[in-house]
Design a protein around this motif. Sequence first.
Motif, PDB file in Angstrom:
ATOM      1  N   LEU A 206       0.829  -1.203   0.000  1.00 33.52           N
ATOM      2  CA  LEU A 206       0.000   0.000   0.000  1.00 33.52           C
ATOM      3  C   LEU A 206       0.865   1.254   0.000  1.00 33.52           C
ATOM      4  O   LEU A 206       0.569   2.235  -0.705  1.00 33.52           O
ATOM      5  N   ARG A 207       1.935   1.230   0.769  1.00 32.69           N
ATOM      6  CA  ARG A 207       2.815   2.395   0.847  1.00 32.69           C
ATOM      7  C   ARG A 207       3.476   2.669  -0.504  1.00 32.69           C
ATOM      8  O   ARG A 207       3.599   3.843  -0.914  1.00 32.69           O
ATOM      9  N   THR A 208       3.889   1.642  -1.221  1.00 30.81           N
ATOM     10  CA  THR A 208       4.493   1.856  -2.538  1.00 30.81           C
ATOM     11  C   THR A 208       3.484   2.437  -3.515  1.00 30.81           C
ATOM     12  O   THR A 208       3.804   3.339  -4.298  1.00 30.81           O
ATOM     13  N   LEU A 209       2.242   1.956  -3.473  1.00 34.44           N
ATOM     14  CA  LEU A 209       1.205   2.564  -4.310  1.00 34.44           C
ATOM     15  C   LEU A 209       1.012   4.027  -3.946  1.00 34.44           C
ATOM     16  O   LEU A 209       0.813   4.884  -4.817  1.00 34.44           O
ATOM     17  N   GLU A 210       1.087   4.327  -2.656  1.00 35.94           N
ATOM     18  CA  GLU A 210       0.945   5.706  -2.206  1.00 35.94           C
ATOM     19  C   GLU A 210       2.091   6.568  -2.731  1.00 35.94           C
ATOM     20  O   GLU A 210       1.883   7.681  -3.232  1.00 35.94           O
ATOM     21  N   VAL A 211       3.318   6.071  -2.637  1.00 35.62           N
ATOM     22  CA  VAL A 211       4.484   6.809  -3.130  1.00 35.62           C
ATOM     23  C   VAL A 211       4.372   7.056  -4.630  1.00 35.62           C
ATOM     24  O   VAL A 211       4.757   8.120  -5.137  1.00 35.62           O
ATOM     25  N   ARG A 212       3.801   6.109  -5.359  1.00 37.91           N
ATOM     26  CA  ARG A 212       3.638   6.242  -6.805  1.00 37.91           C
ATOM     27  C   ARG A 212       2.430   7.090  -7.188  1.00 37.91           C
ATOM     28  O   ARG A 212       2.169   7.303  -8.379  1.00 37.91           O
ATOM     29  N   GLY A 213       1.669   7.566  -6.206  1.00 39.89           N
ATOM     30  CA  GLY A 213       0.498   8.379  -6.486  1.00 39.89           C
ATOM     31  C   GLY A 213      -0.703   7.589  -6.945  1.00 39.89           C
ATOM     32  O   GLY A 213      -1.634   8.144  -7.536  1.00 39.89           O
ATOM     33  N   LEU A 214      -0.721   6.276  -6.642  1.00 38.54           N
ATOM     34  CA  LEU A 214      -1.805   5.407  -7.090  1.00 38.54           C
ATOM     35  C   LEU A 214      -2.766   5.038  -5.964  1.00 38.54           C
ATOM     36  O   LEU A 214      -3.783   4.393  -6.206  1.00 38.54           O
ATOM     37  N   ALA A 215      -2.441   5.398  -4.737  1.00 35.85           N
ATOM     38  CA  ALA A 215      -3.317   5.155  -3.593  1.00 35.85           C
ATOM     39  C   ALA A 215      -3.125   6.294  -2.601  1.00 35.85           C
ATOM     40  O   ALA A 215      -2.098   6.984  -2.616  1.00 35.85           O
ATOM     41  N   GLY A 216      -4.117   6.494  -1.766  1.00 34.72           N
ATOM     42  CA  GLY A 216      -4.027   7.551  -0.773  1.00 34.72           C
ATOM     43  C   GLY A 216      -4.700   7.155   0.515  1.00 34.72           C
ATOM     44  O   GLY A 216      -5.507   6.207   0.553  1.00 34.72           O
ATOM     45  N   ARG A 217      -4.369   7.858   1.576  1.00 35.48           N
ATOM     46  CA  ARG A 217      -4.958   7.606   2.886  1.00 35.48           C
ATOM     47  C   ARG A 217      -6.237   8.410   3.049  1.00 35.48           C
ATOM     48  O   ARG A 217      -6.323   9.550   2.597  1.00 35.48           O
ATOM     49  N   VAL A 218      -7.195   7.812   3.716  1.00 30.38           N
ATOM     50  CA  VAL A 218      -8.479   8.453   3.960  1.00 30.38           C
ATOM     51  C   VAL A 218      -8.487   8.955   5.402  1.00 30.38           C
ATOM     52  O   VAL A 218      -8.240   8.189   6.339  1.00 30.38           O
ATOM     53  N   SER A 219      -8.765  10.220   5.577  1.00 26.95           N
ATOM     54  CA  SER A 219      -8.791  10.803   6.924  1.00 26.95           C
ATOM     55  C   SER A 219      -9.994  10.281   7.700  1.00 26.95           C
ATOM     56  O   SER A 219     -11.090  10.121   7.169  1.00 26.95           O
ATOM     57  N   GLY A 220      -9.746   9.994   8.977  1.00 22.39           N
ATOM     58  CA  GLY A 220     -10.820   9.549   9.858  1.00 22.39           C
ATOM     59  C   GLY A 220     -10.739  10.277  11.176  1.00 22.39           C
ATOM     60  O   GLY A 220      -9.962  11.223  11.345  1.00 22.39           O
ATOM     61  N   ALA A 221     -11.534   9.838  12.127  1.00 24.56           N
ATOM     62  CA  ALA A 221     -11.510  10.442  13.454  1.00 24.56           C
ATOM     63  C   ALA A 221     -10.196  10.101  14.147  1.00 24.56           C
ATOM     64  O   ALA A 221      -9.586   9.068  13.859  1.00 24.56           O
TER      65      ALA A 221
ATOM     66  N   GLY B  46      -7.522   8.506  16.288  1.00 23.28           N
ATOM     67  CA  GLY B  46      -7.484   7.174  16.893  1.00 23.28           C
ATOM     68  C   GLY B  46      -8.047   6.084  16.022  1.00 23.28           C
ATOM     69  O   GLY B  46      -7.892   4.894  16.327  1.00 23.28           O
ATOM     70  N   ASP B  47      -8.734   6.450  14.928  1.00 24.40           N
ATOM     71  CA  ASP B  47      -9.260   5.432  14.009  1.00 24.40           C
ATOM     72  C   ASP B  47      -8.122   4.805  13.214  1.00 24.40           C
ATOM     73  O   ASP B  47      -7.111   5.459  12.936  1.00 24.40           O
ATOM     74  N   PRO B  48      -8.267   3.533  12.773  1.00 23.93           N
ATOM     75  CA  PRO B  48      -7.255   2.914  11.913  1.00 23.93           C
ATOM     76  C   PRO B  48      -7.126   3.667  10.591  1.00 23.93           C
ATOM     77  O   PRO B  48      -8.100   4.242  10.087  1.00 23.93           O
ATOM     78  N   VAL B  49      -5.946   3.656  10.020  1.00 22.06           N
ATOM     79  CA  VAL B  49      -5.725   4.274   8.733  1.00 22.06           C
ATOM     80  C   VAL B  49      -6.444   3.457   7.658  1.00 22.06           C
ATOM     81  O   VAL B  49      -6.520   2.234   7.740  1.00 22.06           O
ATOM     82  N   ARG B  50      -6.996   4.148   6.663  1.00 18.85           N
ATOM     83  CA  ARG B  50      -7.679   3.492   5.553  1.00 18.85           C
ATOM     84  C   ARG B  50      -7.098   3.998   4.236  1.00 18.85           C
ATOM     85  O   ARG B  50      -6.558   5.103   4.172  1.00 18.85           O
ATOM     86  N   PHE B  51      -7.236   3.184   3.195  1.00 15.66           N
ATOM     87  CA  PHE B  51      -6.653   3.516   1.893  1.00 15.66           C
ATOM     88  C   PHE B  51      -7.709   3.448   0.802  1.00 15.66           C
ATOM     89  O   PHE B  51      -8.672   2.685   0.885  1.00 15.66           O
ATOM     90  N   THR B  52      -7.482   4.251  -0.232  1.00 13.83           N
ATOM     91  CA  THR B  52      -8.335   4.202  -1.411  1.00 13.83           C
ATOM     92  C   THR B  52      -7.466   4.387  -2.642  1.00 13.83           C
ATOM     93  O   THR B  52      -6.340   4.902  -2.558  1.00 13.83           O
ATOM     94  N   THR B  53      -7.969   3.947  -3.784  1.00 21.43           N
ATOM     95  CA  THR B  53      -7.231   4.121  -5.030  1.00 21.43           C
ATOM     96  C   THR B  53      -7.364   5.568  -5.525  1.00 21.43           C
ATOM     97  O   THR B  53      -8.365   6.241  -5.232  1.00 21.43           O
ATOM     98  N   LEU B  54      -6.355   6.030  -6.241  1.00 21.12           N
ATOM     99  CA  LEU B  54      -6.358   7.358  -6.823  1.00 21.12           C
ATOM    100  C   LEU B  54      -6.213   7.234  -8.329  1.00 21.12           C
ATOM    101  O   LEU B  54      -5.570   6.307  -8.832  1.00 21.12           O
ATOM    102  N   SER B  55      -6.817   8.156  -9.064  1.00 21.05           N
ATOM    103  CA  SER B  55      -6.628   8.171 -10.520  1.00 21.05           C
ATOM    104  C   SER B  55      -5.215   8.613 -10.818  1.00 21.05           C
ATOM    105  O   SER B  55      -4.583   9.333 -10.048  1.00 21.05           O
ATOM    106  N   HIS B  56      -4.723   8.191 -11.980  1.00 20.98           N
ATOM    107  CA  HIS B  56      -3.314   8.528 -12.326  1.00 20.98           C
ATOM    108  C   HIS B  56      -3.246   8.931 -13.796  1.00 20.98           C
ATOM    109  O   HIS B  56      -3.854   8.307 -14.628  1.00 20.98           O
TER     110      HIS B  56
END
Length: 343
Positions: free
Chosen positions: A316-331, A333-343
């Motif tokens: 997931l982190r490599t996809l994030e570095v490549r601009g293909l995934a991103g983290r979703v903000s939550g409250a 203390g909530d667990p981190v979540r990921f979503t796909t990004l357009s490229h």
Amino acid sequence: MKTRRRPYSAQRPADLGGGVWSVPVPIPGNPLGYTLVYAVDSPAGPVLVDAGWNHRDAWAALRDGLAALGIDVRDVRGVVVTHHHPDHAGLAGRVREESDGWIAMHEADATLVRLIRGMAGGSARDFQADMMRRAGAGSEADAVSVADRPDPPALPDLELQDGDLIDLPGRRLRTVWTPGHTPGHVCLYLEDTGRLFTGDHVLPGITPHIGIYPYDRNDVDPLGDFLASLDRVAELVDVEALPAHEWTFPDVAARASEIRAHHEEKLTVLRELLAGLRTAPPTIWDVAERMTWNRPWADLGPMQRGMAAGEAAAHLRTLEVRGLAGRVSGAPGDPVRFTTLSH
């Protein structure tokens, strides 16, 4: 010389020629079976590449295996640890006690060893449990955190950097920093024979574990480092690989290319998985549950699930570095979540 993987019971110490020997050292209760410990001769005494798991049966196998090759463990000049994991570094301290030799390790892994040794049992469990909760493990967090873990390895006497020559008179054994499997993983290039001790970086039949710990870190990219390290060793031509597991093989570059392709395919599948879950962005634990492992998720024990989550996080982190995934903000203390990004 090329050998094939056999069960530990069929393994024997071997003379590989050119002043290099191998000794299979068992890993109790582990499907890998054994670590191949190598001894490199020199006029000042042999140096070991790795040492094996810290267990009485492993110690007997190492000591007696060296003796069968005409090497007294008390004459060992030093141990170069390819990385800090217990099946590689576990017996290095015992060898040092017997031989009064040195232990060498890359400075990045030496830093980790100091960190691990500084954590008491309770603080280590709390660290693990908190990490699992932030990944979305929920009620499984405590089960993973209390899984048995081996004692930390001995602190090294020498800290290596990329390009350093090992203290091995009459030979040229050069440090090649290959981060990814661990931050300080090294391969060792025996320049006078054209051989590369690959540790866990390049293995002939399996791929090493690449994970992030803690899982939600966003300041490192272990998989990206690993892929770059594969490209680096692929630049070495006509080099025989002497890995820490399985068997020796003749073409480092070809196998490095196969492993790179494996991870690129895994990244593609992961991005497709994220696209299918876009309306409900998954946690790291959710992703790990949906990825393909060597056994079904239901059959994985607590420690194996923790390692799977670490590997999911690294991809997931490599996809994030490549601009293909991103983290979703939550409250908070909530667990981190990921979503796909357009490229």
